[in-house]
Design a protein around this motif. Structure first.
Motif, PDB file in Angstrom:
ATOM      1  N   SER A 270      15.732 -37.409  40.678  1.00  0.00           N
ATOM      2  CA  SER A 270      16.185 -37.816  42.105  1.00  0.00           C
ATOM      3  C   SER A 270      17.089 -36.597  42.890  1.00  0.00           C
ATOM      4  O   SER A 270      17.158 -36.766  43.984  1.00  0.00           O
ATOM      5  N   ALA A 271      17.236 -35.563  42.071  1.00  0.00           N
ATOM      6  CA  ALA A 271      17.799 -34.407  42.833  1.00  0.00           C
ATOM      7  C   ALA A 271      16.928 -33.604  43.757  1.00  0.00           C
ATOM      8  O   ALA A 271      17.419 -33.085  44.593  1.00  0.00           O
ATOM      9  N   GLY A 272      15.692 -33.970  43.827  1.00  0.00           N
ATOM     10  CA  GLY A 272      14.930 -33.314  44.860  1.00  0.00           C
ATOM     11  C   GLY A 272      13.739 -34.348  45.516  1.00  0.00           C
ATOM     12  O   GLY A 272      12.997 -33.964  46.119  1.00  0.00           O
ATOM     13  N   GLY A 273      14.181 -35.696  45.416  1.00  0.00           N
ATOM     14  CA  GLY A 273      13.367 -36.544  46.019  1.00  0.00           C
ATOM     15  C   GLY A 273      14.136 -37.973  46.316  1.00  0.00           C
ATOM     16  O   GLY A 273      15.226 -38.197  45.933  1.00  0.00           O
ATOM     17  N   ASP A 274      13.297 -38.751  47.039  1.00  0.00           N
ATOM     18  CA  ASP A 274      13.819 -40.017  47.425  1.00  0.00           C
ATOM     19  C   ASP A 274      13.441 -41.079  46.362  1.00  0.00           C
ATOM     20  O   ASP A 274      12.588 -41.957  46.388  1.00  0.00           O
ATOM     21  N   MET A 275      14.293 -41.028  45.453  1.00  0.00           N
ATOM     22  CA  MET A 275      14.492 -41.817  44.305  1.00  0.00           C
ATOM     23  C   MET A 275      15.897 -42.028  43.556  1.00  0.00           C
ATOM     24  O   MET A 275      16.761 -41.232  43.627  1.00  0.00           O
TER      25      MET A 275
ATOM     26  N   GLN B  35       5.653 -37.735  35.998  1.00  0.00           N
ATOM     27  CA  GLN B  35       6.027 -36.372  36.542  1.00  0.00           C
ATOM     28  C   GLN B  35       4.588 -35.899  37.048  1.00  0.00           C
ATOM     29  O   GLN B  35       4.506 -35.276  38.192  1.00  0.00           O
ATOM     30  N   ALA B  36       3.418 -35.891  36.188  1.00  0.00           N
ATOM     31  CA  ALA B  36       2.148 -35.455  36.767  1.00  0.00           C
ATOM     32  C   ALA B  36       1.559 -36.166  37.784  1.00  0.00           C
ATOM     33  O   ALA B  36       1.150 -35.502  38.837  1.00  0.00           O
ATOM     34  N   GLY B  37       1.849 -37.482  37.910  1.00  0.00           N
ATOM     35  CA  GLY B  37       1.602 -38.324  38.877  1.00  0.00           C
ATOM     36  C   GLY B  37       2.209 -38.006  40.320  1.00  0.00           C
ATOM     37  O   GLY B  37       1.652 -38.188  41.345  1.00  0.00           O
ATOM     38  N   MET B  38       3.527 -37.717  40.160  1.00  0.00           N
ATOM     39  CA  MET B  38       4.407 -37.340  41.209  1.00  0.00           C
ATOM     40  C   MET B  38       3.667 -36.100  42.034  1.00  0.00           C
ATOM     41  O   MET B  38       3.859 -35.772  43.075  1.00  0.00           O
ATOM     42  N   ALA B  39       3.494 -35.329  40.947  1.00  0.00           N
ATOM     43  CA  ALA B  39       2.874 -33.800  41.453  1.00  0.00           C
ATOM     44  C   ALA B  39       1.464 -34.055  42.101  1.00  0.00           C
ATOM     45  O   ALA B  39       1.192 -33.324  43.243  1.00  0.00           O
ATOM     46  N   ALA B  40       0.767 -35.005  41.513  1.00  0.00           N
ATOM     47  CA  ALA B  40      -0.476 -34.921  42.029  1.00  0.00           C
ATOM     48  C   ALA B  40      -0.436 -35.630  43.429  1.00  0.00           C
ATOM     49  O   ALA B  40      -1.514 -35.430  44.382  1.00  0.00           O
ATOM     50  N   ARG B  41       0.484 -36.607  43.611  1.00  0.00           N
ATOM     51  CA  ARG B  41       0.441 -37.391  44.804  1.00  0.00           C
ATOM     52  C   ARG B  41       1.420 -36.828  45.828  1.00  0.00           C
ATOM     53  O   ARG B  41       1.562 -37.259  47.062  1.00  0.00           O
ATOM     54  N   GLY B  42       1.948 -35.721  45.661  1.00  0.00           N
ATOM     55  CA  GLY B  42       2.878 -34.869  46.406  1.00  0.00           C
ATOM     56  C   GLY B  42       4.132 -35.785  46.481  1.00  0.00           C
ATOM     57  O   GLY B  42       4.749 -35.574  47.637  1.00  0.00           O
ATOM     58  N   ILE B  43       4.787 -36.326  45.699  1.00  0.00           N
ATOM     59  CA  ILE B  43       6.082 -37.142  45.454  1.00  0.00           C
ATOM     60  C   ILE B  43       7.058 -35.941  45.257  1.00  0.00           C
ATOM     61  O   ILE B  43       7.121 -35.542  44.096  1.00  0.00           O
ATOM     62  N   ALA B  44       7.956 -35.720  46.295  1.00  0.00           N
ATOM     63  CA  ALA B  44       8.937 -34.896  45.808  1.00  0.00           C
ATOM     64  C   ALA B  44      10.133 -35.344  44.851  1.00  0.00           C
ATOM     65  O   ALA B  44      10.267 -36.401  44.839  1.00  0.00           O
ATOM     66  N   HIS B  45      10.417 -34.326  43.953  1.00  0.00           N
ATOM     67  CA  HIS B  45      11.024 -34.843  42.747  1.00  0.00           C
ATOM     68  C   HIS B  45      11.613 -33.473  42.342  1.00  0.00           C
ATOM     69  O   HIS B  45      11.034 -32.297  42.424  1.00  0.00           O
ATOM     70  N   GLY B  46      12.866 -33.670  41.506  1.00  0.00           N
ATOM     71  CA  GLY B  46      13.615 -32.188  41.077  1.00  0.00           C
ATOM     72  C   GLY B  46      12.949 -32.069  39.837  1.00  0.00           C
ATOM     73  O   GLY B  46      12.304 -32.811  38.933  1.00  0.00           O
ATOM     74  N   PRO B  47      13.483 -30.803  39.253  1.00  0.00           N
ATOM     75  CA  PRO B  47      12.924 -30.382  38.067  1.00  0.00           C
ATOM     76  C   PRO B  47      13.711 -30.712  36.805  1.00  0.00           C
ATOM     77  O   PRO B  47      14.899 -31.284  36.958  1.00  0.00           O
ATOM     78  N   GLY B  48      13.258 -30.327  35.709  1.00  0.00           N
ATOM     79  CA  GLY B  48      14.129 -30.562  34.068  1.00  0.00           C
ATOM     80  C   GLY B  48      14.043 -32.011  33.710  1.00  0.00           C
ATOM     81  O   GLY B  48      14.627 -32.181  32.800  1.00  0.00           O
ATOM     82  N   ALA B  49      13.069 -32.819  34.208  1.00  0.00           N
ATOM     83  CA  ALA B  49      13.363 -34.336  33.995  1.00  0.00           C
ATOM     84  C   ALA B  49      12.982 -34.433  32.433  1.00  0.00           C
ATOM     85  O   ALA B  49      13.556 -34.912  31.454  1.00  0.00           O
ATOM     86  N   LEU B  50      11.593 -33.693  31.990  1.00  0.00           N
ATOM     87  CA  LEU B  50      11.037 -33.840  30.595  1.00  0.00           C
ATOM     88  C   LEU B  50      12.161 -33.122  29.556  1.00  0.00           C
ATOM     89  O   LEU B  50      12.316 -33.479  28.528  1.00  0.00           O
ATOM     90  N   ASP B  51      12.557 -31.902  30.042  1.00  0.00           N
ATOM     91  CA  ASP B  51      13.505 -31.493  29.122  1.00  0.00           C
ATOM     92  C   ASP B  51      14.776 -32.306  29.030  1.00  0.00           C
ATOM     93  O   ASP B  51      15.221 -32.189  27.868  1.00  0.00           O
TER      94      ASP B  51
END
Length: 388
Positions: free
Chosen positions: A286-291, A362-378
């Motif tokens: 959510s730090a880098g996208g609308d969620m 996270q892969a799906g958001m990257a594939a579809r160009g959905i903005a999102h912040g880093p570090g979620a899986l960590d």
């Protein structure tokens, strides 16, 4: 190209995935339903259900889903015109209120939105009921639409000495979140087989306090819904109101055995840790996208399911199902369903499964160009490291 394997991952908030052990337990020829063996297995199941709910009270089974459990409770314990206070924190609370209205009850809704019901407001409302007209207070411990989890012990304390029955829907919480029915003073508990109990849909149950079990029949009670013959059954078929759901009896018995082996406190802790994994991931995204998570207060977030707002959620859900073999829950009851989804972490779910779910998202958001912040899986992996 699809990277889905042969076994899709279902992360919807029910029906939850059925463990292989439960499937094997159910995959057998039906025995004599009038024989002693099945009756003994059923008796053990009922003891296990008491253990799961934290009660020494009566358990009444029905063949049906969670909605059947709602109707069984009201048909036995309420009459048309009775005043019922329903504490709503999501679409399922609203649906329960609608069912009660259809049965003729005088329903009052206290709507708390995407927050947990406030015990102070409930106490104030019941204190104003000087005529003691309210016959029941109903609440979902977890509303799967909003992913709000209610404070059951706090709400019962707020009721004080008001004589209303305290009726709790634990359909999405039993076997996932703490439930101490007797210690907390719950009069009626309702649950079903397809969520935390890790079995296919088809069975619902009422757990009754002594006060609820001793109440006389109401005008809504019919031969099928009447709980009293089931409570006083001399034979297995009477207990279930007819032919028993044989395979469910075996499956539920095995599911409870699995939970006994893990330990109930450990089951609850596992579900809470999985919920924290999802929350940690969304906090980073959510730090880098609308969620954002639907429930702002961490103390009110459900142990079994997480609802969230995410721009492009419908498209992401479709991509995940087609490309990754992952099915997420729809945004049920959301103001903007196309941009909402739910991630279930109930029943047989574990850390590896949830890390896979979050990684696929996270892969799906990257594939579809959905903005999102880093570090979620960590962040999610960090929860596992801390909680394991």
């Amino acid at each position: 190209m699809s990277l889905a394997g042969s076994r899709p991952i279902i992360a919807i908030p029910g029906p939850s995935p059925v463990p292989d052990r439960v499937l094997r337990a159910m995959h057998r020829v039906s025995p004599d339903i009038y024989g002693d063996h099945l009756a003994a297995v059923n008796a053990g199941l009922i003891d296990g259900l008491r253990w799961l709910a934290g009660t020494a009270g009566t358990v009444v089974p029905y063949i049906g889903n969670g909605h059947a459990g709602w109707e069984a409770a009201s048909a036995n314990l309420l009459s048309p015109g009775d005043a019922v206070l329903v504490l709503v924190s999501g679409r399922f609370g609203e649906g329960w209120a609608e069912l009660l209205r259809m049965q003729g009850m005088a329903v009052e809704v206290m709507d708390f939105g995407a927050t947990a019901p406030d015990p102070a407001r409930v106490a104030e409302r019941l204190a104003a009921d000087t005529a003691r007209a309210i016959r029941a207070v109903c609440v979902c411990q977890i509303d799967t639409a909003s992913s709000v989890q209610a404070d059951i012990a706090g709400l019962r304390a707020a009721m004080g000495d008001h004589p209303a029955l305290f009726v709790v829907d634990a359909i999405a919480s039993l076997g996932c979140a703490p439930m101490r029915m007797d210690d907390w003073g719950v009069d009626v508990l309702i649950a079903a087989s397809q969520k935390g109990l890790m079995c296919p849909p088809g069975c619902s149950f009422l757990w009754l306090s002594d006060r609820a079990a001793s109440m006389p029949a109401t005008v809504l009670t019919t031969p099928w819904w009447d709980m009293r013959p089931r409570m006083n059954a001399q034979a297995l078929w009477q207990f279930w109101g007819g032919t028993p759901p044989v395979q469910h009896i075996f499956g539920l018995t095995e599911a409870i055995a699995i939970m006994r082996e893990e330990g109930l406190e450990a089951v609850w802790a596992r579900h809470r840790a999985l919920a924290e994994m999802v929350a940690a991931a969304f906090g980073c995204w959510s730090a880098g996208g609308d969620m954002a998570l639907n429930v702002a207060d961490p103390a009110a977030r459900a142990a079994s399911v997480t609802a969230a707002r995410l721009a492009g959620a419908d498209g992401l859900r479709g991509w995940l199902a087609e490309k990754a073999g992952l099915t997420l829950g729809i945004g049920l009851g959301a103001a903007d369903p196309a941009n909402a989804l739910r991630v279930a972490h109930m029943g047989d779910a574990g850390a590896v499964q949830m890390l896979g779910v979050l990684g696929a998202m996270q892969a799906g958001m990257a594939a579809r160009g959905i903005a999102h912040g880093p570090g979620a899986l960590d962040a999610a992996a960090g929860v596992v490291a801390r909680r394991a």
